[in-house]
Design an enzyme around this catalytic site. Structure first.
Site, PDB file in Angstrom:
ATOM      1  N   CYS A 337       0.798  -1.233   0.000  1.00  0.00           N
ATOM      2  CA  CYS A 337       0.000   0.000   0.000  1.00  0.00           C
ATOM      3  C   CYS A 337       0.832   1.286   0.000  1.00  0.00           C
ATOM      4  O   CYS A 337       0.516   2.196  -0.770  1.00  0.00           O
ATOM      5  CB  CYS A 337      -0.987   0.025   1.155  1.00  0.00           C
ATOM      6  SG  CYS A 337      -1.193  -1.515   2.030  1.00  0.00           S
ATOM      7  N   ARG A 366       6.977 -10.732   6.061  1.00  0.00           N
ATOM      8  CA  ARG A 366       6.589 -10.443   7.438  1.00  0.00           C
ATOM      9  C   ARG A 366       7.206 -11.492   8.335  1.00  0.00           C
ATOM     10  O   ARG A 366       7.173 -12.677   8.025  1.00  0.00           O
ATOM     11  CB  ARG A 366       5.061 -10.457   7.587  1.00  0.00           C
ATOM     12  CG  ARG A 366       4.415  -9.350   6.781  1.00  0.00           C
ATOM     13  CD  ARG A 366       2.916  -9.358   6.910  1.00  0.00           C
ATOM     14  NE  ARG A 366       2.346  -8.474   5.899  1.00  0.00           N
ATOM     15  CZ  ARG A 366       1.051  -8.375   5.636  1.00  0.00           C
ATOM     16  NH1 ARG A 366       0.198  -9.099   6.324  1.00  0.00           N
ATOM     17  NH2 ARG A 366       0.620  -7.553   4.717  1.00  0.00           N
ATOM     18  N   GLN A 384       0.947 -11.239  -2.480  1.00  0.00           N
ATOM     19  CA  GLN A 384      -0.464 -10.858  -2.417  1.00  0.00           C
ATOM     20  C   GLN A 384      -0.976 -10.559  -3.819  1.00  0.00           C
ATOM     21  O   GLN A 384      -0.254  -9.980  -4.628  1.00  0.00           O
ATOM     22  CB  GLN A 384      -0.632  -9.594  -1.571  1.00  0.00           C
ATOM     23  CG  GLN A 384      -0.278  -9.779  -0.120  1.00  0.00           C
ATOM     24  CD  GLN A 384      -0.422  -8.479   0.639  1.00  0.00           C
ATOM     25  OE1 GLN A 384       0.099  -7.445   0.225  1.00  0.00           O
ATOM     26  NE2 GLN A 384      -1.138  -8.506   1.739  1.00  0.00           N
ATOM     27  N   ASP A 386      -2.660  -8.197  -4.809  1.00  0.00           N
ATOM     28  CA  ASP A 386      -3.049  -6.945  -4.186  1.00  0.00           C
ATOM     29  C   ASP A 386      -3.571  -5.948  -5.211  1.00  0.00           C
ATOM     30  O   ASP A 386      -3.180  -5.975  -6.371  1.00  0.00           O
ATOM     31  CB  ASP A 386      -1.804  -6.356  -3.517  1.00  0.00           C
ATOM     32  CG  ASP A 386      -2.138  -5.614  -2.249  1.00  0.00           C
ATOM     33  OD1 ASP A 386      -3.339  -5.509  -1.934  1.00  0.00           O
ATOM     34  OD2 ASP A 386      -1.203  -5.142  -1.591  1.00  0.00           O
ATOM     35  N   HIS A 388      -5.043  -1.591  -5.008  1.00  0.00           N
ATOM     36  CA  HIS A 388      -5.542  -0.451  -4.241  1.00  0.00           C
ATOM     37  C   HIS A 388      -6.373   0.425  -5.154  1.00  0.00           C
ATOM     38  O   HIS A 388      -5.931   0.798  -6.243  1.00  0.00           O
ATOM     39  CB  HIS A 388      -4.374   0.302  -3.614  1.00  0.00           C
ATOM     40  CG  HIS A 388      -3.666  -0.535  -2.601  1.00  0.00           C
ATOM     41  ND1 HIS A 388      -2.528  -1.231  -2.890  1.00  0.00           N
ATOM     42  CD2 HIS A 388      -4.005  -0.856  -1.329  1.00  0.00           C
ATOM     43  CE1 HIS A 388      -2.166  -1.936  -1.824  1.00  0.00           C
ATOM     44  NE2 HIS A 388      -3.051  -1.735  -0.854  1.00  0.00           N
ATOM     45  N   LYS A 472     -14.635  -3.114   6.745  1.00  0.00           N
ATOM     46  CA  LYS A 472     -14.179  -4.061   5.729  1.00  0.00           C
ATOM     47  C   LYS A 472     -15.169  -5.197   5.517  1.00  0.00           C
ATOM     48  O   LYS A 472     -16.099  -5.377   6.300  1.00  0.00           O
ATOM     49  CB  LYS A 472     -12.811  -4.631   6.115  1.00  0.00           C
ATOM     50  CG  LYS A 472     -12.858  -5.456   7.381  1.00  0.00           C
ATOM     51  CD  LYS A 472     -11.537  -6.163   7.609  1.00  0.00           C
ATOM     52  CE  LYS A 472     -11.569  -6.892   8.948  1.00  0.00           C
ATOM     53  NZ  LYS A 472     -10.428  -7.742   9.178  1.00  0.00           N
ATOM     54  N   HIS A 518      -8.306  -1.311  -0.082  1.00  0.00           N
ATOM     55  CA  HIS A 518      -7.381  -2.431  -0.309  1.00  0.00           C
ATOM     56  C   HIS A 518      -8.233  -3.643  -0.639  1.00  0.00           C
ATOM     57  O   HIS A 518      -9.263  -3.853   0.000  1.00  0.00           O
ATOM     58  CB  HIS A 518      -6.592  -2.809   0.948  1.00  0.00           C
ATOM     59  CG  HIS A 518      -5.994  -1.691   1.714  1.00  0.00           C
ATOM     60  ND1 HIS A 518      -4.654  -1.470   1.767  1.00  0.00           N
ATOM     61  CD2 HIS A 518      -6.547  -0.738   2.496  1.00  0.00           C
ATOM     62  CE1 HIS A 518      -4.399  -0.440   2.545  1.00  0.00           C
ATOM     63  NE2 HIS A 518      -5.525   0.024   3.002  1.00  0.00           N
TER      64      HIS A 518
HETATM   65 ZN   LIG Z   1      -3.089  -2.515   1.009  1.00  0.00          ZN
END
Ligand SMILES: [Zn+2]
Ligand SMILES: [Zn+2]
Length: 641
Positions: A337, A366, A384, A386, A388, A472, A518
């Site tokens: 992000c 992580r 991910q 991912d 945005h 969310k 996200h």
């Molecule tokens: Zn994110």
């Protein structure tokens, strides 16, 4: 008289001192027989505990999550009772319910203990359960509790009591066994009809490796023998489908201690599968207006100071990468992000440009504790799927609907047909702990709920479960074994646009903050593949499977023809391989079955002379002979999603 409000909103009047059990009885005898506990004004209680004031009451049965945990926690007491009866002098630590079942940490002193002891404990538990001993609750002063457990010689309970404030301590007794516990429990031990001890392990007292290692005994219990049998069958099946086992057998991924724990490496077949998933999602995303971006694997410390991640996770994660330049620090990226916020800022944005949708298969790192690592589901490096979305507040609902469509498209294509959504909203009683304006929260929360409803998504709403930075929606899927997994997620964020000072120019010519969303339909590719392997037992949908067919010549004599067949079939739509080992055809077929290759093309004298292939389907058997072209045509129709 007191007023009792039930979950359906109905209000009933009772004498003060009424118990949840009696309330159930006043509704129906059948309900009363099944009540295990009750939620009274948000707290789970014994069904025998009296209610003295107006309250909201929800009766809890086995079908409720709290019903199962109360049942299993009570079973831990029952196991302790059995252990004390069988092995006098056993000392007890803690005995909580877990996701399925319970455990108790105990100190057997010098006594040898192994799973060989399970049978006699199970029998003792069933014998004690038949006595239908009531779980009796008794509030006790701290001094009396200390003296009780001092007399009993149970130093672990004394250690626990130390931290409890006087006036909050309760004991529970069933049969001859008394435990320090705040409850709640099921009405009596008679509800426990089926018992199975699962496992024994070592566990340090209070998780501290400098303290004594106790024996942790895991068990599970059920109100019916048949439910236990179903559960054990499911466990057996789950073992066969374990993604770590299948990952090895199907040569999908591996780990190496030299590379580092929790860092998965994808083997060629796993990479082929993963690439297919990536292409599949990329195609769907392009259609939904996403733009693909690429950002680096590391980021400057300042990026994470701005995003707030440095302050929040800095110390507990991978440590900074230092450069020859004094004081310069970089971090492995824990999420994509912040990078995407900087991409958004690349140029001024107008309200007409929104939504901007940046997608990236971004690999993040992580630091997970080594004890937490598990196959592909808990790793230290993962990718991910991912994206945005940066949009105006009035676009949130439309964006959610689009993402829901995308997620359901993914689930359907991969055979996940049983899913629900959880919408997490803020705690309306405690609005100050959330960032963002009241108006925006109200707008976003309504947008999510409406989007889910308009898409016909079965939804549960959880108050107070939102992150501090926005509401969310999470997708929960049920796999073929009935296990629930959290997969896709869509998250509104008011925090990062603020921290990165993201802006767009509105139709009023003023500067405004965009809303950031996200979203990740798979979550991470690693975790998703793990769930998918276990869901389909390694029998992937044909379009996704790394090798769709294998050519099996019966002997060396047919190799040239077999190679020609393979060559004519391999193309960009379908992929296969050939088994040229000097093995009997029976063995080749068996091995191909283990590798779960969907189609086997067997080639012998007859096939070669007639220019055909004999087709066998995994798990189904012989499909007869056909030309290679006919097989190709059939396969291509099947792989077209
Ligand atoms: Zn994110
Ligand atoms: Zn208890």
């Amino acid at each position: 008289m007191i007023k009792i409000t039930l979950p359906d909103g109905s209000i009933r009047e009772y004498e003060a001192g009424i118990t949840p059990y009696q309330i159930a009885l006043s509704i129906s005898e059948g309900l009363a027989r099944n009540v295990l506990a009750a939620e009274v004004d948000g707290q789970v209680w014994d069904s025998s505990r009296s209610i003295e004031a107006d309250s909201h009451v929800r009766l809890i049965t086995w079908n409720d999550k709290e019903g199962k945990s109360t049942f299993w926690h009570s079973s831990a007491h029952l196991m302790a009772e059995a252990l004390e009866a069988l092995y006098p002098g056993t000392k007890f630590g803690i005995g909580p319910a877990i996701e399925t079942g319970f455990y108790y940490d105990v100190d057997f002193g010098d006594r040898e203990f192994s799973s060989d002891n399970f049978k006699e404990i199970e029998n003792k538990m069933l014998e004690l359960a038949k006595k239908k001993s009531v779980f009796e609750r008794k509030p006790i002063s701290k001094a009396d509790a200390v003296s009780f457990f001092t007399d009993k010689g149970d130093e672990y309970k004394l250690d626990l009591i130390k931290d409890l404030p006087d006036g909050s301590i309760t004991l529970y007794t069933q049969g001859d066994f008394t435990d320090l516990c705040r409850g709640p429990h099921i009405p009596n031990t008679g509800f426990i009809k089926a018992v199975k001890l699962m496992n024994v392990a070592g566990a340090y007292w209070r998780g501290d490796e400098n303290r004594k290692q106790l024996t942790r005994i895991y068990g599970v219990t059920y109100p019916k023998q048949s439910e236990l049998a179903d559960y054990l069958k499911m466990i057996e099946e789950a073992k066969k489908r374990d993604h770590r086992k299948l990952g090895k057998e199907l040569e999908l991924f591996t780990f190496s201690e030299k590379v580092g724990m929790g860092l998965p490496m994808w083997l060629p077949k796993g990479t082929a599968l993963r690439e297919k998933l990536v292409q599949f999602l990329q195609r769907a995303q392009v259609k939904s207006g996403y733009e693909q971006v690429i950002t680096p694997h590391i980021g400057h410390k300042n990026l994470y100071v701005t995003s707030g991640h440095y302050e929040k996770y800095g110390a507990d994660s991978f440590q900074p990468i230092k450069t020859p330049q004094e004081g310069e620090e970089f971090f492995l990226k824990p999420m994509n992000c912040p990078h995407h916020c900087e991409l958004y800022k690349f140029k001024p944005r107008s309200y007409k440009d929104l939504p901007v949708r940046f997608a990236e298969f971004g690999t993040v790192y992580r630091y997970e504790q080594s004890g937490e690592l598990h196959g592909l589901t808990r790793v230290r490096g993962f990718t991910q799927d991912d994206a945005h979305l940066f949009c105006r507040p009035d676009q949130v609902k439309e964006e959610f609907k689009k993402v829901i469509d995308l997620v359901l498209y993914v689930f359907n294509a991969l055979g996940f047909n049983d899913y629900t959504a959880q919408v997490s909203l803020r705690d309306p009683e405690n609005k100050t702990k959330y960032i963002g304006t009241d108006e925006n929260w109200a707008l976003a929360e309504a947008a999510i709920i409406e989007a889910a409803a308009e898409k016909g998504l079965p939804t549960v709403v959880e108050l107070g479960e939102a992150a501090f930075y926005g509401p969310k929606l999470d997708f929960m899927v049920k796999d073929a074994l009935g296990r629930r997994w959290q997969l896709g997620t869509i998250q509104v964020d008011y925090n990062l646009p603020e921290r990165f000072e993201l802006e767009y120019t509105g139709s009023d010519n003023q500067k405004h903050r965009p809303v950031m969303i996200h979203r990740a339909p798979f979550g991470s590719l690693e975790r998703f593949v793990a769930v998918l392997i276990e869901h389909c037992a390694g029998n992937f949908p044909l379009w996704l499977t790394p090798d769709q067919f294998i050519v099996l010549p019966i002997s060396e004599k047919y190799e040239d023809y077999a190679k020609k067949v393979l060559e004519s079939l391999n193309n960009s739509d379908i992929r296969g391989l050939i088994d040229l080992r000097d093995e009997k055809i029976g063995r080749k077929i068996r091995d191909a079955e283990i590798k779960k290759i969907p189609y086997m093309l067997i080639i012998g004298e007859k096939e070669m002379s007639e220019g055909l292939v004999s087709v066998r389907k995994h798990g189904e058997g012989d499909l007869g002979s056909m030309t290679a072209e006919a097989f190709e045509k059939q396969l291509i129709t099947e792989v077209t999603v």
